[in-house]
Design an enzyme around this catalytic site. Structure first.
Site, PDB file in Angstrom:
ATOM      1  N   PHE A  14      19.710 -40.864   7.653  1.00 31.70           N
ATOM      2  CA  PHE A  14      20.108 -41.734   6.540  1.00 31.70           C
ATOM      3  C   PHE A  14      21.454 -42.404   6.849  1.00 31.70           C
ATOM      4  O   PHE A  14      21.538 -43.638   6.981  1.00 31.70           O
ATOM      5  CB  PHE A  14      20.160 -40.867   5.276  1.00 31.70           C
ATOM      6  CG  PHE A  14      20.842 -41.478   4.091  1.00 31.70           C
ATOM      7  CD1 PHE A  14      20.596 -42.798   3.713  1.00 31.70           C
ATOM      8  CD2 PHE A  14      21.722 -40.716   3.322  1.00 31.70           C
ATOM      9  CE1 PHE A  14      21.227 -43.348   2.598  1.00 31.70           C
ATOM     10  CE2 PHE A  14      22.351 -41.254   2.218  1.00 31.70           C
ATOM     11  CZ  PHE A  14      22.110 -42.572   1.854  1.00 31.70           C
ATOM     12  N   TYR A 148      25.382 -24.281   6.788  1.00 33.44           N
ATOM     13  CA  TYR A 148      25.893 -25.660   6.784  1.00 33.44           C
ATOM     14  C   TYR A 148      27.405 -25.648   6.545  1.00 33.44           C
ATOM     15  O   TYR A 148      28.178 -26.222   7.312  1.00 33.44           O
ATOM     16  CB  TYR A 148      25.181 -26.437   5.690  1.00 33.44           C
ATOM     17  CG  TYR A 148      25.507 -27.913   5.615  1.00 33.44           C
ATOM     18  CD1 TYR A 148      25.253 -28.765   6.684  1.00 33.44           C
ATOM     19  CD2 TYR A 148      26.022 -28.461   4.442  1.00 33.44           C
ATOM     20  CE1 TYR A 148      25.518 -30.129   6.592  1.00 33.44           C
ATOM     21  CE2 TYR A 148      26.283 -29.824   4.335  1.00 33.44           C
ATOM     22  CZ  TYR A 148      26.032 -30.644   5.414  1.00 33.44           C
ATOM     23  OH  TYR A 148      26.289 -31.999   5.322  1.00 33.44           O
ATOM     24  N   LYS A 152      30.313 -26.700   9.272  1.00 31.90           N
ATOM     25  CA  LYS A 152      31.192 -27.852   9.021  1.00 31.90           C
ATOM     26  C   LYS A 152      32.656 -27.425   8.978  1.00 31.90           C
ATOM     27  O   LYS A 152      33.540 -28.179   9.395  1.00 31.90           O
ATOM     28  CB  LYS A 152      30.787 -28.545   7.718  1.00 31.90           C
ATOM     29  CG  LYS A 152      29.441 -29.251   7.798  1.00 31.90           C
ATOM     30  CD  LYS A 152      29.467 -30.406   8.802  1.00 31.90           C
ATOM     31  CE  LYS A 152      28.210 -31.246   8.755  1.00 31.90           C
ATOM     32  NZ  LYS A 152      28.245 -32.349   9.725  1.00 31.90           N
TER      33      LYS A 152
END
Ligand code: UDP
Length: 327
Positions: A14, A148, A152
């Site tokens: 995206f 996640y 990060k």
């Protein structure tokens, strides 16, 4: 002056695909890279005929080689939806950690400036509201989102270490909820979930009691903020997002109205560690980048809805990995 060259990882995703468009429009030579686990070539197929675009099907968790010079690297490869974290947790951890390490090494060898995509998830389920860059977060490392969030957080740490130790030119953007054309329709995130449900004539599924909040940024605004950050000389993390906060219940009502759906909102269990509220403090971006979002949710949602409505109908029934879930 020779044409500037940029490597964009997650190019078929995206955000990656919108970044490819932006840099092509700015007349860069763009190298797009993606392993296509969650990316979709349909997002970038309009670029394949161009002189200044090349695509490498490659997993950045493995050694990355790019010939010749490289001015900029934008690391946007990562699964980014809670459904993905559950299905591909190890890849999620690897691309944020090993992948980032490989790209930092590449940046060092090519003397490139690198921008890494971090996330509001580094704040976890925040105890401070709105979230400013100084807040260190409230993250559960072993919950479903831990793969996640912690990847990060590690990514930010190793990026700062390369900046401090190797004097690499680094930039870190903390991205808050973003929406727009080319999201995966049924990837579990709330906007494509609601729009997909409305298009198929289903009820909208709010999780929990729907009182949790999010703040949604239209993709063009986000890309503009990222571009400005890359060109700035600021090395610490910068929030980019739209502070216009809304509850999931009100958001569902907006989608029902926008789509003309006569269905209702039904309630499903709240996922583990789902943040209760989220709103970016964008004072820093305003100050150092002169940036703030320009596109209202009303306008952004209209554009996004039209995009999904005009897709071939069979795509309304695709799961996040491109398979038809009704067959
Ligand atoms: N959500 C929802 N219904 C859905 C999908 C998501 O109510 O069908 C909720 C979800 O529980 C969360 C919010 O919408 O509170 C945003 O979820 P999303 O997965 O889009 O992003 P994130 O939680 O990572 O901000």
């Amino acid at each position: 002056m020779s044409q500037k060259k940029v490597l964009i990882t997650g190019a078929a995703g995206f955000l990656g695909s919108h970044l490819c468009d932006k840099f092509i429009n700015e007349n860069y030579y763009v190298i797009g890279m993606d392993n296509l686990i969650t990316g979709d070539l349909r997002n970038i197929e309009h670029l394949f005929g161009k002189q200044n675009f090349v695509f490498y099907h490659h997993d950045v968790s493995k050694f990355v080689h790019v010939p010749d010079k490289l001015d900029y690297i934008l690391h946007f490869a990562s699964p980014a939806s809670p459904i993905d974290y559950l299905k591909i947790p190890i890849q999620t951890l690897k691309v944020g950690s090993l992948g980032t390490h490989n790209l930092l090494g590449l940046a060092k060898s090519k003397n490139s400036r690198i921008l890494v995509a971090s996330t509001s998830e580094v704040y976890g389920d925040p105890l401070v509201h709105p979230q400013s860059e100084e807040y260190w977060g409230n993250v559960n490392p072993v919950g479903p989102r831990g793969v996640y969030d912690e990847a990060k957080r590690f990514q930010e740490a190793i990026t700062m270490a390369y900046h401090t130790y190797h004097k690499l030119e680094t930039r870190i953007v903390r991205i808050f909820n973003t929406y727009g054309p080319r999201m995966r329709l049924n990837d579990g995130r709330v906007l494509p979930a609601f729009i997909g449900q409305a298009l198929r004539g289903e009820d909208l599924t709010a999780f929990g009691d729907g009182s949790q909040t999010r703040s949604f940024c239209y993709v063009d605004d986000l890309i503009d903020g990222i571009y400005r950050l890359l060109m700035s000389d600021y090395v610490y993390p910068v929030n980019i997002g739209n502070p216009d906060e809304i509850t999931i219940n009100d958001f569902a009502k907006e989608i029902l109205k926008l789509t003309g759906s006569n269905k209702k909102v039904i309630y499903k269990p709240l996922p583990t560690d789902d943040p209760k509220q989220r709103q970016p403090d964008i004072s820093l971006a305003k100050k150092i980048l002169g940036w703030q979002p320009k596109i209202s949710r009303e306008n952004g949602l209209k554009i996004t809805y039209n995009y999904f409505k005009n897709l071939p109908k069979e795509r309304w029934e695709e799961d996040p990995y491109g398979r038809n879930f009704k067959k």
